[in-house]
Design an enzyme around this catalytic site. Structure first.
Site, PDB file in Angstrom:
ATOM      1  N   ASP A 145       0.859  -1.184   0.000  1.00 26.15           N
ATOM      2  CA  ASP A 145       0.000   0.000   0.000  1.00 26.15           C
ATOM      3  C   ASP A 145       0.898   1.238   0.000  1.00 26.15           C
ATOM      4  O   ASP A 145       2.014   1.175  -0.504  1.00 26.15           O
ATOM      5  CB  ASP A 145      -0.951  -0.029   1.202  1.00 26.15           C
ATOM      6  CG  ASP A 145      -2.293   0.641   0.911  1.00 26.15           C
ATOM      7  OD1 ASP A 145      -2.293   1.842   0.584  1.00 26.15           O
ATOM      8  OD2 ASP A 145      -3.338  -0.028   1.008  1.00 26.15           O
ATOM      9  N   HIS A 167       2.218   2.111  -3.169  1.00 25.44           N
ATOM     10  CA  HIS A 167       1.297   3.059  -3.789  1.00 25.44           C
ATOM     11  C   HIS A 167       1.801   4.495  -3.694  1.00 25.44           C
ATOM     12  O   HIS A 167       1.035   5.434  -3.905  1.00 25.44           O
ATOM     13  CB  HIS A 167      -0.087   2.952  -3.146  1.00 25.44           C
ATOM     14  CG  HIS A 167      -0.764   1.643  -3.380  1.00 25.44           C
ATOM     15  ND1 HIS A 167      -2.006   1.330  -2.864  1.00 25.44           N
ATOM     16  CD2 HIS A 167      -0.368   0.536  -4.076  1.00 25.44           C
ATOM     17  CE1 HIS A 167      -2.344   0.099  -3.235  1.00 25.44           C
ATOM     18  NE2 HIS A 167      -1.368  -0.396  -3.963  1.00 25.44           N
TER      19      HIS A 167
END
Length: 387
Positions: free
Chosen positions: A213, A236
């Site tokens: 993430d 991310h």
């Protein structure tokens, strides 16, 4: 090195020059990775807290099985506690063996606590497998969390394989995180590297972060953050947000992100807000000296975040974004549109600056797309047209 980093370096080394050392093995900790050492660590913490001078908790080489552990500093007498770790702390591999109370290792209301070295292994693979199979699984726990604490230092620490967030800083003031490694596979769900919220004076420096993430996520209520010297990937990217879920929400201001490299990440530098009414804001943000390598969305503002069009369809974000600067950002984009500023229709972005932004896609220059964004741009023509 930021002024805050210099302050902490001298402050903690001076305070820990003379102190009492508490070896966790003397309190019964076992280094075979099989016998639960939670009580031994808590006993060592209790003794360090009771000391009227600076103290050190020492964890020798070896593997130490730790279940949920809560370090409360509210009644500590010690004026500084250092935790020096040469070993590895292991969470149980069975996620059902950990209480689902949000944190595996939790510090709350501590002051002048420093952690040097060591590995924190959340052993989250079984929970990731459960989540990826879309079964009914627990949310999971953060590996290492600090709540409502002041003057925190983490240096040379590795946090890996967390069930969820790896490091959480919540409601803290003056924290230095430097020289850390945060490691989880790119397909591990919800494993943000470092999440900061409701905090001020936090520096994150000279660290390698690869997760499933956000490498670093910045929640509401943050101010005066300094992020420098980060290698991000997989993951991310570095994200301010998601913001604006609550109608009454604290904003984010005075954030510097510089000297960062992104490698094959989903995003580079991102600001993300829910498409819902809110009084939140993002202002005075600098993204500077950044290298993108095969990044899907190198520069992105997304103010229409609304997964599955639930709870926010056809609404404009109330979060006001202003005075965001992108300077000296170059490298390669994995998609044709490398700069995407999708701002709120009800609260357009203002004061956006794009300077010396040079991003390529395949063998040509990447494109830019701007909606409801105002400011100035210098560099290639697409950026000038965008604003």
């Amino acid at each position: 090195m930021s002024p805050l980093a210099i302050f902490f370096f001298f402050f903690f080394n001076l305070s820990l020059a003379t102190n009492t050392i508490y070896n966790v093995q003397n309190f019964g900790a076992q280094s075979n990775g099989k016998i639960d050492s939670t009580k031994a660590f808590l006993s060592a913490w209790g003794s360090a807290c009771a000391s009227t001078s600076a103290s050190t908790i020492y964890v020798p080489r070896g593997n130490y099985l730790i279940r949920n552990i809560y370090f409360n500093g509210q009644t500590c007498k010690s004026n500084a506690i250092a935790i020096h770790i040469d070993g590895t702390l292991l969470a149980p591999s069975d996620y059902n063996a950990i209480d689902n109370d949000g944190s595996w290792i939790k510090f709350e209301k501590v002051n002048r606590v420093s952690i040097y070295g060591g590995i924190f292994d959340g052993q989250g693979a079984s929970l990731w497998a459960c989540k990826n199979s879309k079964k009914n699984c627990p949310k999971g726990t953060t590996a290492l969390a600090f709540y409502n604490s002041n003057n925190i230092v983490m240096s040379g620490v590795t946090v890996q394989n967390s069930q969820m967030f790896h490091i959480l800083v919540d409601g803290c003031h003056n924290a230095m995180i430097q020289g850390v490694k945060v490691l989880s596979p790119g397909n591990s769900p919800n494993t943000d590297g470092i999440h900061v919220q409701s905090s001020s004076g936090v520096s994150i420096m000279n660290s390698n972060i690869g997760t499933g993430d956000d490498c670093i996520s910045i929640g509401p209520g943050n101010s005066n953050l300094w992020i420098e010297g980060i290698a991000c990937g997989p993951g991310h990217g570095i994200s301010i947000g998601s913001l604006g879920w609550e109608s009454q929400e604290q904003g984010v201001q005075n954030v510097t992100v510089k000297m960062v490299s992104f490698t094959s990440t989903e995003n580079g530098v991102r600001v993300k807000t829910w498409a819902r009414p809110s009084n939140g804001f993002v202002r005075n943000v600098l993204f500077q000296h950044i290298v993108m390598s095969n990044v899907q969305n190198p520069i992105i503002i997304d103010q229409n975040y609304c997964p599955n069009h639930e709870s926010c369809p056809n609404q404009g974000s109330g979060v006001k974004i202003s005075d965001v600067t992108y300077e000296d950002i170059h490298g390669t984009s994995a998609t044709e549109i490398a700069v995407k500023l999708d701002c709120s229709k009800t609260n357009p972005c203002s004061g956006i600056t794009l300077e010396d932004v040079n991003l390529s896609y395949k063998n040509g220059r990447a494109e830019a797309s701007c909606v409801n964004a105002g400011g100035r741009a210098s560099g290639f023509e697409e950026l000038s047209k965008c604003l």
